[in-house]
Design a protein around this motif. Structure first.
Motif, mmCIF file in Angstrom:
data_model
loop_
_atom_site.group_PDB
_atom_site.id
_atom_site.type_symbol
_atom_site.label_atom_id
_atom_site.label_comp_id
_atom_site.label_asym_id
_atom_site.label_seq_id
_atom_site.Cartn_x
_atom_site.Cartn_y
_atom_site.Cartn_z
ATOM 1 N N SER A 62 28.656 7.688 40.889
ATOM 2 C CA SER A 62 28.454 6.755 41.994
ATOM 3 C C SER A 62 29.321 7.122 43.192
ATOM 4 O O SER A 62 30.488 7.508 43.042
ATOM 5 N N ALA A 63 28.757 6.967 44.373
ATOM 6 C CA ALA A 63 29.474 7.299 45.600
ATOM 7 C C ALA A 63 30.720 6.450 45.786
ATOM 8 O O ALA A 63 31.644 6.849 46.513
ATOM 9 N N THR A 64 30.771 5.297 45.141
ATOM 10 C CA THR A 64 31.955 4.441 45.258
ATOM 11 C C THR A 64 33.116 4.959 44.419
ATOM 12 O O THR A 64 34.250 4.502 44.584
ATOM 13 N N ALA A 65 32.851 5.916 43.526
ATOM 14 C CA ALA A 65 33.880 6.394 42.598
ATOM 15 C C ALA A 65 34.488 7.727 43.001
ATOM 16 O O ALA A 65 35.355 8.242 42.295
ATOM 17 N N TRP A 66 34.055 8.298 44.119
ATOM 18 C CA TRP A 66 34.637 9.569 44.542
ATOM 19 C C TRP A 66 34.587 9.695 46.060
ATOM 20 O O TRP A 66 33.811 9.014 46.727
ATOM 21 N N VAL B 18 36.619 9.483 31.676
ATOM 22 C CA VAL B 18 37.803 8.646 31.885
ATOM 23 C C VAL B 18 38.320 8.179 30.525
ATOM 24 O O VAL B 18 37.559 7.738 29.675
ATOM 25 N N LYS B 19 39.627 8.308 30.343
ATOM 26 C CA LYS B 19 40.251 7.811 29.121
ATOM 27 C C LYS B 19 41.512 7.041 29.479
ATOM 28 O O LYS B 19 42.298 7.472 30.315
ATOM 29 N N ASN B 20 41.691 5.883 28.839
ATOM 30 C CA ASN B 20 42.947 5.172 29.033
ATOM 31 C C ASN B 20 43.913 5.503 27.904
ATOM 32 O O ASN B 20 43.606 6.316 27.023
ATOM 33 N N ARG B 21 45.087 4.902 27.908
ATOM 34 C CA ARG B 21 46.146 5.264 26.961
ATOM 35 C C ARG B 21 45.854 4.834 25.532
ATOM 36 O O ARG B 21 46.543 5.275 24.601
ATOM 37 N N PHE B 22 44.847 3.998 25.332
ATOM 38 C CA PHE B 22 44.495 3.546 23.990
ATOM 39 C C PHE B 22 43.376 4.388 23.377
ATOM 40 O O PHE B 22 43.119 4.314 22.176
ATOM 41 N N ASP B 23 42.703 5.162 24.209
ATOM 42 C CA ASP B 23 41.546 5.948 23.782
ATOM 43 C C ASP B 23 41.976 7.013 22.766
ATOM 44 O O ASP B 23 42.959 7.716 22.960
ATOM 45 N N GLY B 24 41.211 7.128 21.676
ATOM 46 C CA GLY B 24 41.523 8.153 20.692
ATOM 47 C C GLY B 24 40.957 7.835 19.330
ATOM 48 O O GLY B 24 40.217 6.860 19.139
ATOM 49 N N VAL B 25 41.302 8.679 18.380
ATOM 50 C CA VAL B 25 40.938 8.475 16.973
ATOM 51 C C VAL B 25 42.163 7.902 16.275
ATOM 52 O O VAL B 25 43.261 8.467 16.347
ATOM 53 N N ILE C 70 37.448 3.453 22.329
ATOM 54 C CA ILE C 70 36.730 4.096 23.419
ATOM 55 C C ILE C 70 37.010 3.356 24.726
ATOM 56 O O ILE C 70 36.843 2.136 24.805
ATOM 57 N N THR C 71 37.437 4.090 25.734
ATOM 58 C CA THR C 71 37.777 3.488 27.016
ATOM 59 C C THR C 71 36.626 2.662 27.567
ATOM 60 O O THR C 71 35.501 3.141 27.697
ATOM 61 N N ALA C 72 36.914 1.410 27.913
ATOM 62 C CA ALA C 72 35.925 0.524 28.520
ATOM 63 C C ALA C 72 36.432 -0.022 29.849
ATOM 64 O O ALA C 72 35.754 -0.809 30.496
ATOM 65 N N GLY C 73 37.620 0.379 30.256
ATOM 66 C CA GLY C 73 38.242 -0.061 31.496
ATOM 67 C C GLY C 73 39.656 0.461 31.534
ATOM 68 O O GLY C 73 40.109 1.137 30.595
ATOM 69 N N VAL C 74 40.383 0.157 32.583
ATOM 70 C CA VAL C 74 41.749 0.663 32.702
ATOM 71 C C VAL C 74 42.602 0.235 31.518
ATOM 72 O O VAL C 74 43.415 1.004 31.004
ATOM 73 N N ASN C 75 42.414 -0.994 31.024
ATOM 74 C CA ASN C 75 43.243 -1.513 29.934
ATOM 75 C C ASN C 75 42.439 -2.033 28.749
ATOM 76 O O ASN C 75 42.984 -2.780 27.932
ATOM 77 N N SER C 76 41.174 -1.683 28.646
ATOM 78 C CA SER C 76 40.349 -2.215 27.560
ATOM 79 C C SER C 76 39.625 -1.108 26.810
ATOM 80 O O SER C 76 39.387 -0.027 27.342
ATOM 81 N N LYS D 233 36.489 2.796 39.131
ATOM 82 C CA LYS D 233 35.130 2.508 39.594
ATOM 83 C C LYS D 233 34.078 3.366 38.899
ATOM 84 O O LYS D 233 32.894 3.286 39.224
ATOM 85 N N VAL D 234 34.505 4.191 37.949
ATOM 86 C CA VAL D 234 33.560 5.009 37.192
ATOM 87 C C VAL D 234 32.827 4.133 36.185
ATOM 88 O O VAL D 234 33.448 3.376 35.430
ATOM 89 N N ASP D 235 31.497 4.206 36.184
ATOM 90 C CA ASP D 235 30.686 3.443 35.236
ATOM 91 C C ASP D 235 30.785 4.118 33.869
ATOM 92 O O ASP D 235 30.184 5.180 33.631
ATOM 93 N N LEU D 236 31.526 3.514 32.959
ATOM 94 C CA LEU D 236 31.792 4.131 31.661
ATOM 95 C C LEU D 236 30.598 4.078 30.722
ATOM 96 O O LEU D 236 30.618 4.697 29.659
#
Length: 312
Positions: free
Chosen positions: A108-112, A172-179, A208-214, A138-141
């Motif tokens: 999306s143009a809003t994300a870059w 995009v990955k946040n700090r909780f993303d992983g196995v 799986i990243t769903a937002g900055v903190n979710s 603003k990236v649509d995950l």
């Protein structure tokens, strides 16, 4: 993860991420009389025999920078400034999807953003960069995102025929993303064949990243809520897909069910009796206490402990 990525390490990045037949060989050791200058993107990757590797950014509230490098392939600087122009090329994404059966969509143009589509390689230099800004918040995950660019002008110099294009799959990955490794205790549903006040080991469990903190989850079979039968067998709760949200201090602040009500009224909420559900970054562990509610049944209490294994 660093927020600044330089897309220009020709010897390593190009050979690692993408394979391509070399039509215009970048020159570094030959005299200028041996071959004409060629302007290129050092790790240009289209057309390619391999799928493009995802460039994963840390989720953040401030934009990250991805540097797209352009280079004049020559034994030494040209001795004159050289302006190089690039353009967004959506057709490359369509072609890539057709070739590899992928489903990338243009970011999306809003994300870059790109401050300029032209950059000057100084007279005493061989390369310059375009700082591409990525607004990860603003990236649509829910989509597979990609950008594609092509060199369109090089001040009259020859443009490489197969290193003029670059595909940039954006992740995009946040700090909780992983196995993670999941161990779980459940309390409340013994009457329904569900483990009650027993602790069992599930094994690998993805966040799986769903937002900055979710994050949302994948239990190895689906995104449904993982559980155990009274005998310790693996099971899942239908119409129940958890989403966990943390605050900036890594404390759990919300639990919700991402699947609409199917008539049973299944909802997920935090356990108010437990106030220390959290992510412990030093120990690389997550502790989650929450409740599943359902019409006509007692509360089903969940106590999850996750230990980090690896990136997803």
């Amino acid at each position: 993860m660093k927020n600044i990525f330089k897309i220009g390490l020709f010897a390593t990045v190009a050979s690692t991420l993408f394979a391509s037949c070399l039509k215009d060989t970048p020159v570094t050791d030959y005299s200028e009389s041996a071959i004409k200058p060629v302007v290129l993107i050092p790790n240009g990757n289209y057309p390619s025999t391999n799928q493009a590797a995802i460039i994963a950014f840390e989720a953040a509230d401030t934009p990250s920078t991805l540097n797209i490098t352009v280079r004049v392939s020559w034994s030494k600087p040209l001795g004159k400034p050289l302006t190089v122009t690039i353009a967004k090329n959506s057709a490359l994404i369509t072609s890539h999807n057709t070739q590899f059966g992928t489903n990338y969509q243009e970011l999306s143009a809003t994300a870059w953003s790109l401050s300029s589509y032209s950059v000057t390689i100084d007279a005493d230099k061989n390369e310059a960069t375009f700082p591409l800004k990525i607004a990860t918040s603003k990236v649509d995950l829910s989509k597979e995102n990609m950008l594609a660019f092509t060199i369109t002008d090089a001040s009259g110099e020859t443009i490489s025929s197969n290193f003029k294009n670059i595909l940039l799959p954006i992740g995009v990955k946040n700090r909780f993303d992983g196995v993670w490794d999941l161990t779980k205790k459940q309390v409340g549903w013994a009457a329904y064949g569900i483990a009650d006040n027993q602790t069992f080991h599930w094994g690998e469990y993805e966040l799986i990243t769903a937002g900055v903190n979710s994050v949302t989850t994948f239990n190895g079979f689906s995104n449904l809520l993982a559980a155990f039968t009274s005998s310790g067998g693996l099971t899942q709760f239908g119409a129940t897909a958890p989403r966990f949200t943390f605050d900036a201090t890594n404390k759990l602040v919300a639990v919700q069910n991402d699947i609409p009500d199917d008539g049973r009224g299944r909802v997920l909420v935090m356990n108010p009796a437990v106030t220390d559900s959290r992510f412990d970054p030093a120990a690389k562990k997550i502790y989650l206490s929450y409740i599943m509610k359902q019409n006509g049944r007692p509360n089903q209490f969940m106590y999850d402990t996750l230990v980090y294994i690896s990136p997803r």
